[in-house]
Design a protein around this motif. Structure first.
Motif, PDB file in Angstrom:
ATOM      1  N   TRP A  57      -3.462 -15.222  13.054  1.00 14.68           N
ATOM      2  CA  TRP A  57      -2.720 -14.525  14.118  1.00 14.68           C
ATOM      3  C   TRP A  57      -1.222 -14.507  13.823  1.00 14.68           C
ATOM      4  O   TRP A  57      -0.544 -13.505  14.078  1.00 14.68           O
ATOM      5  CB  TRP A  57      -2.965 -15.175  15.471  1.00 14.68           C
ATOM      6  N   GLN A  58      -0.709 -15.612  13.300  1.00 16.06           N
ATOM      7  CA  GLN A  58       0.717 -15.693  12.998  1.00 16.06           C
ATOM      8  C   GLN A  58       1.092 -14.886  11.754  1.00 16.06           C
ATOM      9  O   GLN A  58       2.229 -14.432  11.616  1.00 16.06           O
ATOM     10  CB  GLN A  58       1.124 -17.157  12.796  1.00 16.06           C
ATOM     11  N   ASN A  59       0.132 -14.715  10.849  1.00 13.59           N
ATOM     12  CA  ASN A  59       0.356 -13.960   9.614  1.00 13.59           C
ATOM     13  C   ASN A  59       0.534 -12.469   9.861  1.00 13.59           C
ATOM     14  O   ASN A  59       0.936 -11.728   8.966  1.00 13.59           O
ATOM     15  CB  ASN A  59      -0.830 -14.126   8.659  1.00 13.59           C
ATOM     16  N   LEU A  60       0.182 -12.022  11.075  1.00  9.14           N
ATOM     17  CA  LEU A  60       0.224 -10.601  11.410  1.00  9.14           C
ATOM     18  C   LEU A  60       1.303 -10.339  12.458  1.00  9.14           C
ATOM     19  O   LEU A  60       1.605 -11.195  13.285  1.00  9.14           O
ATOM     20  CB  LEU A  60      -1.133 -10.136  11.941  1.00  9.14           C
ATOM     21  N   SER A  61       1.858  -9.148  12.417  1.00 10.79           N
ATOM     22  CA  SER A  61       2.918  -8.790  13.364  1.00 10.79           C
ATOM     23  C   SER A  61       2.992  -7.283  13.531  1.00 10.79           C
ATOM     24  O   SER A  61       2.832  -6.540  12.555  1.00 10.79           O
ATOM     25  CB  SER A  61       4.269  -9.318  12.866  1.00 10.79           C
ATOM     26  N   PRO A  62       3.249  -6.812  14.769  1.00 11.20           N
ATOM     27  CA  PRO A  62       3.442  -5.373  14.967  1.00 11.20           C
ATOM     28  C   PRO A  62       4.681  -4.858  14.236  1.00 11.20           C
ATOM     29  O   PRO A  62       4.816  -3.658  14.013  1.00 11.20           O
ATOM     30  CB  PRO A  62       3.588  -5.235  16.488  1.00 11.20           C
ATOM     31  N   ASN A  63       5.565  -5.761  13.857  1.00  7.72           N
ATOM     32  CA  ASN A  63       6.760  -5.400  13.102  1.00  7.72           C
ATOM     33  C   ASN A  63       6.625  -5.757  11.626  1.00  7.72           C
ATOM     34  O   ASN A  63       7.618  -5.865  10.911  1.00  7.72           O
ATOM     35  CB  ASN A  63       7.984  -6.112  13.686  1.00  7.72           C
ATOM     36  N   GLY A  64       5.386  -5.947  11.174  1.00  6.27           N
ATOM     37  CA  GLY A  64       5.148  -6.380   9.808  1.00  6.27           C
ATOM     38  C   GLY A  64       5.109  -5.235   8.820  1.00  6.27           C
ATOM     39  O   GLY A  64       5.499  -4.106   9.111  1.00  6.27           O
ATOM     40  N   GLY A  65       4.611  -5.540   7.640  1.00  4.70           N
ATOM     41  CA  GLY A  65       4.532  -4.557   6.570  1.00  4.70           C
ATOM     42  C   GLY A  65       5.703  -4.654   5.620  1.00  4.70           C
ATOM     43  O   GLY A  65       6.525  -5.569   5.709  1.00  4.70           O
ATOM     44  N   GLY A  66       5.771  -3.741   4.702  1.00  5.18           N
ATOM     45  CA  GLY A  66       6.848  -3.759   3.723  1.00  5.18           C
ATOM     46  C   GLY A  66       6.638  -4.841   2.684  1.00  5.18           C
ATOM     47  O   GLY A  66       5.501  -5.163   2.331  1.00  5.18           O
ATOM     48  N   GLU A  67       7.727  -5.417   2.226  1.00  6.01           N
ATOM     49  CA  GLU A  67       7.674  -6.434   1.183  1.00  6.01           C
ATOM     50  C   GLU A  67       8.521  -7.645   1.571  1.00  6.01           C
ATOM     51  O   GLU A  67       9.465  -7.514   2.351  1.00  6.01           O
ATOM     52  CB  GLU A  67       8.192  -5.862  -0.143  1.00  6.01           C
ATOM     53  N   PRO A  68       8.190  -8.811   1.032  1.00  6.43           N
ATOM     54  CA  PRO A  68       9.029  -9.986   1.277  1.00  6.43           C
ATOM     55  C   PRO A  68      10.337  -9.869   0.510  1.00  6.43           C
ATOM     56  O   PRO A  68      10.487  -9.003  -0.356  1.00  6.43           O
ATOM     57  CB  PRO A  68       8.179 -11.138   0.744  1.00  6.43           C
ATOM     58  N   THR A  69      11.266 -10.746   0.822  1.00  7.08           N
ATOM     59  CA  THR A  69      12.553 -10.759   0.135  1.00  7.08           C
ATOM     60  C   THR A  69      12.871 -12.188  -0.312  1.00  7.08           C
ATOM     61  O   THR A  69      12.078 -13.100  -0.110  1.00  7.08           O
ATOM     62  CB  THR A  69      13.679 -10.257   1.067  1.00  7.08           C
ATOM     63  N   GLY A  70      14.013 -12.358  -0.920  1.00  6.79           N
ATOM     64  CA  GLY A  70      14.518 -13.686  -1.251  1.00  6.79           C
ATOM     65  C   GLY A  70      13.661 -14.461  -2.216  1.00  6.79           C
ATOM     66  O   GLY A  70      13.052 -13.904  -3.141  1.00  6.79           O
ATOM     67  N   GLU A  71      13.575 -15.770  -1.979  1.00  2.47           N
ATOM     68  CA  GLU A  71      12.898 -16.663  -2.907  1.00  2.47           C
ATOM     69  C   GLU A  71      11.389 -16.438  -2.951  1.00  2.47           C
ATOM     70  O   GLU A  71      10.762 -16.662  -3.990  1.00  2.47           O
ATOM     71  CB  GLU A  71      13.209 -18.117  -2.550  1.00  2.47           C
ATOM     72  N   LEU A  72      10.817 -15.991  -1.837  1.00  2.56           N
ATOM     73  CA  LEU A  72       9.383 -15.696  -1.862  1.00  2.56           C
ATOM     74  C   LEU A  72       9.104 -14.532  -2.797  1.00  2.56           C
ATOM     75  O   LEU A  72       8.166 -14.587  -3.618  1.00  2.56           O
ATOM     76  CB  LEU A  72       8.863 -15.387  -0.458  1.00  2.56           C
ATOM     77  N   MET A  73       9.896 -13.485  -2.715  1.00  4.48           N
ATOM     78  CA  MET A  73       9.702 -12.357  -3.619  1.00  4.48           C
ATOM     79  C   MET A  73       9.925 -12.775  -5.071  1.00  4.48           C
ATOM     80  O   MET A  73       9.156 -12.373  -5.958  1.00  4.48           O
ATOM     81  CB  MET A  73      10.658 -11.224  -3.260  1.00  4.48           C
ATOM     82  N   SER A  74      10.904 -13.610  -5.305  1.00  2.33           N
ATOM     83  CA  SER A  74      11.153 -14.089  -6.665  1.00  2.33           C
ATOM     84  C   SER A  74       9.961 -14.875  -7.197  1.00  2.33           C
ATOM     85  O   SER A  74       9.569 -14.736  -8.367  1.00  2.33           O
ATOM     86  CB  SER A  74      12.412 -14.959  -6.705  1.00  2.33           C
ATOM     87  N   ALA A  75       9.353 -15.708  -6.325  1.00  2.00           N
ATOM     88  CA  ALA A  75       8.185 -16.493  -6.738  1.00  2.00           C
ATOM     89  C   ALA A  75       6.990 -15.595  -7.014  1.00  2.00           C
ATOM     90  O   ALA A  75       6.226 -15.827  -7.961  1.00  2.00           O
ATOM     91  CB  ALA A  75       7.844 -17.515  -5.658  1.00  2.00           C
ATOM     92  N   ILE A  76       6.812 -14.568  -6.197  1.00  2.00           N
ATOM     93  CA  ILE A  76       5.719 -13.619  -6.410  1.00  2.00           C
ATOM     94  C   ILE A  76       5.894 -12.913  -7.751  1.00  2.00           C
ATOM     95  O   ILE A  76       4.945 -12.773  -8.537  1.00  2.00           O
ATOM     96  CB  ILE A  76       5.651 -12.605  -5.252  1.00  2.00           C
ATOM     97  N   GLN A  77       7.101 -12.463  -8.032  1.00  2.00           N
ATOM     98  CA  GLN A  77       7.370 -11.778  -9.298  1.00  2.00           C
ATOM     99  C   GLN A  77       7.176 -12.717 -10.482  1.00  2.00           C
ATOM    100  O   GLN A  77       6.661 -12.314 -11.529  1.00  2.00           O
ATOM    101  CB  GLN A  77       8.782 -11.208  -9.278  1.00  2.00           C
TER     102      GLN A  77
END
Length: 220
Positions: A100-120
């Motif tokens: 439930w917390q993983n989802l949001s009506p304002n969600g979507g798009g891509e992460p930023t910052g250190e999370l995006m760096s770790a994903i890459q």
């Protein structure tokens, strides 16, 4: 593995004080049932939360009461027999509380910052992570979950799947970041038997703020 998972569940599920023992309770959603439309319909959300998740909570409380009675009487055989019920219902409670917390009506798009760096770093690109997690989740046989998790020992993100309601951390050793529920009750009313359409659509409501917070906590 069974005993480790059961022990982990005792400390991982939210609780509140009720009468003489601690009981698990159904958490409120952080949004209305219709807030995730058109990605997930209000009918699905209401049934999924108020019926399915509630059943896991109720059955977990019953299993823990039986476990307490078995321990009080030294009934080790019953304690062992309750292991699967604790994992299934405890896992269902843990998994959905994260979902439930993983989802949001304002969600979507891509992460930023250190999370995006770790994903890459760990997957080559965000799109590659997304495709890999989606494909793994769609391929789950029967009912289960697809997860983006964090391996504390290796210091990296990993993708894993879990059968039924097996909780990720207790059974795979990964801290859950983002989970995709592929039990049919999570999508069938809207997507019928086309699981890939549901999995692809859920990225539109992915709550990267919540996922980032989990990532930051896991690294501490």
């Amino acid at each position: 593995m069974l005993s480790a998972a059961v022990n982990s569940l005792k400390h991982a599920v939210p609780r509140c004080a009720v009468s003489s023992r601690l009981k698990h309770t159904l958490p409120d959603l952080p949004y209305d049932y219709n807030a995730l439309e058109p990605t997930i319909s209000a009918d699905i959300m209401q049934l999924h939360h108020s019926k399915h998740h509630a059943t896991y909570v109720n059955n977990l409380n019953v299993a823990e009461e039986k476990l307490a009675e078995a321990r009080a009487t030294g009934d080790v055989s019953t304690e062992i027999a309750l292991g699967s019920a604790l994992i299934f219902n405890g896992g269902g409670h843990i998994n959905h509380s994260i979902f439930w917390q993983n989802l949001s009506p304002n969600g979507g798009g891509e992460p930023t910052g250190e999370l995006m760096s770790a994903i890459q770093r760990d997957f080559g690109s965000f799109e590659n992570m997304k495709k890999t997690l989606s494909a793994s989740t769609v391929a789950v046989q029967g009912s289960g979950w697809g997860w983006l998790g964090y391996n504390k020992a290796a210091g990296k993100l990993q993708i894993a799947t879990c059968a039924n309601q097996d909780p990720l951390e207790a059974t795979k050793g990964l801290v859950p970041m983002f989970g995709i529920d592929v039990w049919e009750h999570a999508y069938y009313l809207q997507y019928k038997n086309v699981r890939p359409d549901y999995v692809n659509a859920i990225w539109n409501v992915a709550n990267w703020a919540d996922i980032t917070e989990r990532f930051n906590k896991a690294r501490q």
